[in-house]
Design a protein around this motif. Structure first.
Motif, PDB file in Angstrom:
ATOM      1  N   UNK A 154      24.098 -25.979   4.975  1.00 14.01           N
ATOM      2  CA  UNK A 154      24.913 -25.686   6.149  1.00 14.01           C
ATOM      3  C   UNK A 154      24.703 -26.739   7.228  1.00 14.01           C
ATOM      4  N   UNK A 155      25.661 -26.819   8.146  1.00 11.07           N
ATOM      5  CA  UNK A 155      25.550 -27.621   9.366  1.00 11.07           C
ATOM      6  C   UNK A 155      25.840 -26.688  10.525  1.00 11.07           C
ATOM      7  N   UNK A 156      25.066 -26.826  11.609  1.00  8.41           N
ATOM      8  CA  UNK A 156      25.236 -25.887  12.704  1.00  8.41           C
ATOM      9  C   UNK A 156      24.827 -26.447  14.042  1.00  8.41           C
ATOM     10  N   UNK A 157      24.835 -25.557  15.038  1.00  6.24           N
ATOM     11  CA  UNK A 157      24.535 -25.979  16.398  1.00  6.24           C
ATOM     12  C   UNK A 157      23.940 -24.816  17.188  1.00  6.24           C
ATOM     13  N   UNK A 158      22.904 -25.141  17.989  1.00  8.81           N
ATOM     14  CA  UNK A 158      22.375 -24.193  18.959  1.00  8.81           C
ATOM     15  C   UNK A 158      23.243 -24.260  20.211  1.00  8.81           C
ATOM     16  N   UNK A 159      23.383 -23.133  20.897  1.00  5.40           N
ATOM     17  CA  UNK A 159      24.247 -23.056  22.073  1.00  5.40           C
ATOM     18  C   UNK A 159      23.383 -22.950  23.321  1.00  5.40           C
ATOM     19  N   UNK A 160      23.688 -23.791  24.307  1.00  2.00           N
ATOM     20  CA  UNK A 160      22.977 -23.727  25.568  1.00  2.00           C
ATOM     21  C   UNK A 160      21.637 -24.427  25.512  1.00  2.00           C
ATOM     22  N   UNK A 161      20.775 -24.081  26.472  1.00  2.00           N
ATOM     23  CA  UNK A 161      19.451 -24.676  26.550  1.00  2.00           C
ATOM     24  C   UNK A 161      18.447 -23.577  26.870  1.00  2.00           C
ATOM     25  N   UNK A 162      17.200 -23.941  26.958  1.00  3.49           N
ATOM     26  CA  UNK A 162      16.167 -22.953  27.223  1.00  3.49           C
ATOM     27  C   UNK A 162      15.475 -22.506  25.956  1.00  3.49           C
ATOM     28  N   UNK A 163      14.572 -21.546  26.102  1.00  7.44           N
ATOM     29  CA  UNK A 163      13.773 -21.097  24.974  1.00  7.44           C
ATOM     30  C   UNK A 163      14.570 -20.234  24.001  1.00  7.44           C
ATOM     31  N   UNK A 164      15.470 -19.405  24.522  1.00  4.61           N
ATOM     32  CA  UNK A 164      16.263 -18.504  23.680  1.00  4.61           C
ATOM     33  C   UNK A 164      17.682 -19.057  23.578  1.00  4.61           C
ATOM     34  N   UNK A 165      18.131 -19.311  22.335  1.00  2.00           N
ATOM     35  CA  UNK A 165      19.449 -19.908  22.119  1.00  2.00           C
ATOM     36  C   UNK A 165      20.175 -19.224  20.956  1.00  2.00           C
ATOM     37  N   UNK A 166      21.417 -18.798  21.173  1.00  4.44           N
ATOM     38  CA  UNK A 166      22.242 -18.397  20.032  1.00  4.44           C
ATOM     39  C   UNK A 166      22.557 -19.631  19.188  1.00  4.44           C
ATOM     40  N   UNK A 167      22.895 -19.425  17.916  1.00  7.08           N
ATOM     41  CA  UNK A 167      23.310 -20.545  17.079  1.00  7.08           C
ATOM     42  C   UNK A 167      24.329 -20.070  16.050  1.00  7.08           C
ATOM     43  N   UNK A 168      25.040 -21.028  15.504  1.00  6.41           N
ATOM     44  CA  UNK A 168      25.994 -20.742  14.437  1.00  6.41           C
ATOM     45  C   UNK A 168      25.966 -21.896  13.452  1.00  6.41           C
ATOM     46  N   UNK A 169      26.427 -21.635  12.241  1.00  7.69           N
ATOM     47  CA  UNK A 169      26.512 -22.701  11.242  1.00  7.69           C
ATOM     48  C   UNK A 169      27.634 -22.380  10.271  1.00  7.69           C
ATOM     49  N   UNK A 170      28.023 -23.379   9.531  1.00 10.61           N
ATOM     50  CA  UNK A 170      29.063 -23.237   8.517  1.00 10.61           C
ATOM     51  C   UNK A 170      28.665 -24.082   7.321  1.00 10.61           C
ATOM     52  N   UNK A 171      28.773 -23.519   6.144  1.00 14.63           N
ATOM     53  CA  UNK A 171      28.383 -24.294   4.972  1.00 14.63           C
ATOM     54  C   UNK A 171      28.655 -23.580   3.675  1.00 14.63           C
ATOM     55  N   UNK A 201      31.025 -20.215   3.947  1.00 16.98           N
ATOM     56  CA  UNK A 201      30.803 -19.040   4.792  1.00 16.98           C
ATOM     57  C   UNK A 201      30.134 -19.419   6.101  1.00 16.98           C
ATOM     58  N   UNK A 202      30.358 -18.626   7.174  1.00 14.93           N
ATOM     59  CA  UNK A 202      29.672 -18.856   8.454  1.00 14.93           C
ATOM     60  C   UNK A 202      28.382 -18.046   8.554  1.00 14.93           C
ATOM     61  N   UNK A 203      27.533 -18.464   9.482  1.00 16.12           N
ATOM     62  CA  UNK A 203      26.283 -17.779   9.787  1.00 16.12           C
ATOM     63  C   UNK A 203      26.102 -17.784  11.297  1.00 16.12           C
ATOM     64  N   UNK A 204      25.547 -16.704  11.850  1.00 16.28           N
ATOM     65  CA  UNK A 204      25.236 -16.650  13.272  1.00 16.28           C
ATOM     66  C   UNK A 204      23.818 -16.137  13.447  1.00 16.28           C
ATOM     67  N   UNK A 205      23.242 -16.355  14.632  1.00 11.99           N
ATOM     68  CA  UNK A 205      21.894 -15.864  14.877  1.00 11.99           C
ATOM     69  C   UNK A 205      21.428 -16.187  16.276  1.00 11.99           C
ATOM     70  N   UNK A 206      20.178 -15.882  16.530  1.00  6.85           N
ATOM     71  CA  UNK A 206      19.555 -16.193  17.816  1.00  6.85           C
ATOM     72  C   UNK A 206      18.155 -16.727  17.548  1.00  6.85           C
ATOM     73  N   UNK A 225      22.165 -29.970  17.467  1.00  6.48           N
ATOM     74  CA  UNK A 225      22.875 -30.015  16.189  1.00  6.48           C
ATOM     75  C   UNK A 225      21.882 -30.143  15.044  1.00  6.48           C
ATOM     76  N   UNK A 226      22.151 -29.463  13.934  1.00  3.86           N
ATOM     77  CA  UNK A 226      21.222 -29.499  12.810  1.00  3.86           C
ATOM     78  C   UNK A 226      21.966 -29.363  11.490  1.00  3.86           C
ATOM     79  N   UNK A 227      21.282 -29.765  10.422  1.00  6.15           N
ATOM     80  CA  UNK A 227      21.711 -29.455   9.068  1.00  6.15           C
ATOM     81  C   UNK A 227      20.542 -28.759   8.374  1.00  6.15           C
ATOM     82  N   UNK A 228      20.854 -27.892   7.439  1.00  5.83           N
ATOM     83  CA  UNK A 228      19.792 -27.101   6.811  1.00  5.83           C
ATOM     84  C   UNK A 228      20.140 -26.826   5.362  1.00  5.83           C
ATOM     85  N   UNK A 229      19.136 -26.930   4.505  1.00  5.55           N
ATOM     86  CA  UNK A 229      19.268 -26.480   3.126  1.00  5.55           C
ATOM     87  C   UNK A 229      18.209 -25.415   2.897  1.00  5.55           C
TER      88      UNK A 229
END
Length: 373
Positions: free
Chosen positions: A295-312, A327-332, A262-266
């Motif tokens: 925004x506040x968001x979360x990485x999904x799963x574990x390991x080196x490569x993780x999808x993530x999403x946030x909303x803010x 608005x939402x944001x997605x990424x990897x 879990x993270x927050x980002x400006x």
């Protein structure tokens, strides 16, 4: 515009390679026969407990591979982190509905992190890449075992119920039963609380003697990010879907281990040149666009490569118009450092202008984060 993406990708790749050397931390390895090898270990701030690590005998030499099967453990001096090799027999609990208590196990040999120890008891933390579930383990003078805490879904009379197994509470009660008058409540299944519980038990038994080892309390991690990409959203004219170079700076806070995904980002982005329409004077011209996001968001799963999403909240400012919306944001992400991000692809709760579509022009960026703490 594609050349901007190519240049950005090359720069980020160069940054990853250029800063990889700084991951090697001074420490030592304990071999299976008990010998100690002082070296430099490739520290990766592991989310999952590693089954292997890489090290260099000297920073000028080629890296070597160390597995949990071929050593007893290792220590990283600058982080004051101990890892020990253990063969684990772990219960796997899926998302399916079970008729009875799950009983499927899998085995792995992993490096577990030591969190706390006195002369007779040690507490360890581990997380397998097979299920991403945080686990804690106890080693005493005679045994090594997992503090069991999990849940599963069970069907009863056509209804699915969540069954919680908190066996660790009974295990801790039995572990501390030899301390007369010790009555501290069983803690939540989390690192800091388990350490405090064992510390209080130790002090009750010994009258306050110091322990052999106690890991420092987990803290949030701070990252500073650089971004480069393409901004396509023009808030003065949504139908104008041109690609414009966008550059940005960001500060991201990742929460401690039990919430490490879990993270927050400006972040602040600048689009130096965009064709902006001035409704008041009915003119169009090139202008600078600033974009501030929280925004506040979360990485999904574990390991080196993780999808993530946030909303803010994102706030745009131009010389002729300003506007903010949720608005939402997605990424990897790769190691939570290199990211490909698709931002503000849909406005929520607020319209940018009349007849705004549900999907709006996006910003696509490459992000690189440096760990500040």
């Amino acid at each position: 515009m594609f050349r901007y993406f190519l240049i950005s990708a090359l720069l980020l790749f160069w940054a990853e390679c250029g800063f990889a050397q700084s991951n090697f931390q001074k420490g030592y390895i304990v071999k299976t026969e008990g010998d100690t090898l002082f070296c430099y270990i490739d520290y990766q701030d592991w989310s999952d407990s590693p089954a292997e690590v890489y090290f260099k005998r000297d920073l000028t030499q080629k890296e070597e591979r160390l597995t949990a099967l071929s050593s007893k453990g290792f220590y990283i001096e600058g982080k004051n982190e101990h890892y020990e090799s253990h063969l684990l027999n772990l219960l796997y609990v899926g998302i399916e509905v079970y008729e009875s208590r799950p009983d499927h196990y899998f085995q792995q040999t992993l490096f577990l992190e030591k969190l706390w120890s006195n002369t007779t008891i040690s507490l360890y933390y581990g997380q397998s890449d097979k299920d991403g579930k945080p686990r804690f383990f106890i080693k005493d003078s005679t045994s090594f075992y997992e503090l069991l805490n999990y849940s599963y879904y069970k069907e009863v009379n056509g209804q699915n119920y969540l069954v919680k197994i908190e066996e660790y509470k009974k295990q801790l009660s039995q572990l501390t039963s030899d301390a007369a008058g010790f009555s501290m409540p069983i803690p939540p299944y989390a690192e800091r609380y388990l350490i405090k519980y064992l510390q209080a038990y130790h002090e009750k038994r010994t009258g306050g003697q110091s322990v052999k080892f106690r890991k420092e309390d987990e803290r949030s991690s701070f990252y500073v990010g650089l971004s480069a990409g393409s901004e396509r959203l023009n808030i003065t004219n949504i139908r104008q879907k041109e690609n414009n170079l966008s550059l940005g700076l960001a500060l991201r806070i990742n929460f401690p281990r039990n919430h490490q995904n879990t993270f927050i980002k400006t972040a602040f982005y600048v689009t130096p040149k965009m064709m902006i329409f001035d409704e008041l004077n009915q003119k169009q011209g090139a202008g600078r666009v600033n974009n501030l996001e929280l925004v506040a968001g979360q990485y999904i799963g574990s390991g080196k490569i993780q999808p993530f999403y946030s909303l803010g909240m994102t706030y745009f400012e131009t010389p002729v118009k300003s506007f903010g919306f949720i608005t939402p944001t997605i990424g990897i992400a790769y190691k939570k450092q290199m990211e490909l991000e698709i931002a503000h692809f849909s406005p929520l709760f607020f319209q940018i202008q009349d007849e705004t579509p549900s999907l709006i022009p996006t910003r696509i960026t490459f992000n690189y984060f440096f760990k500040a703490r």
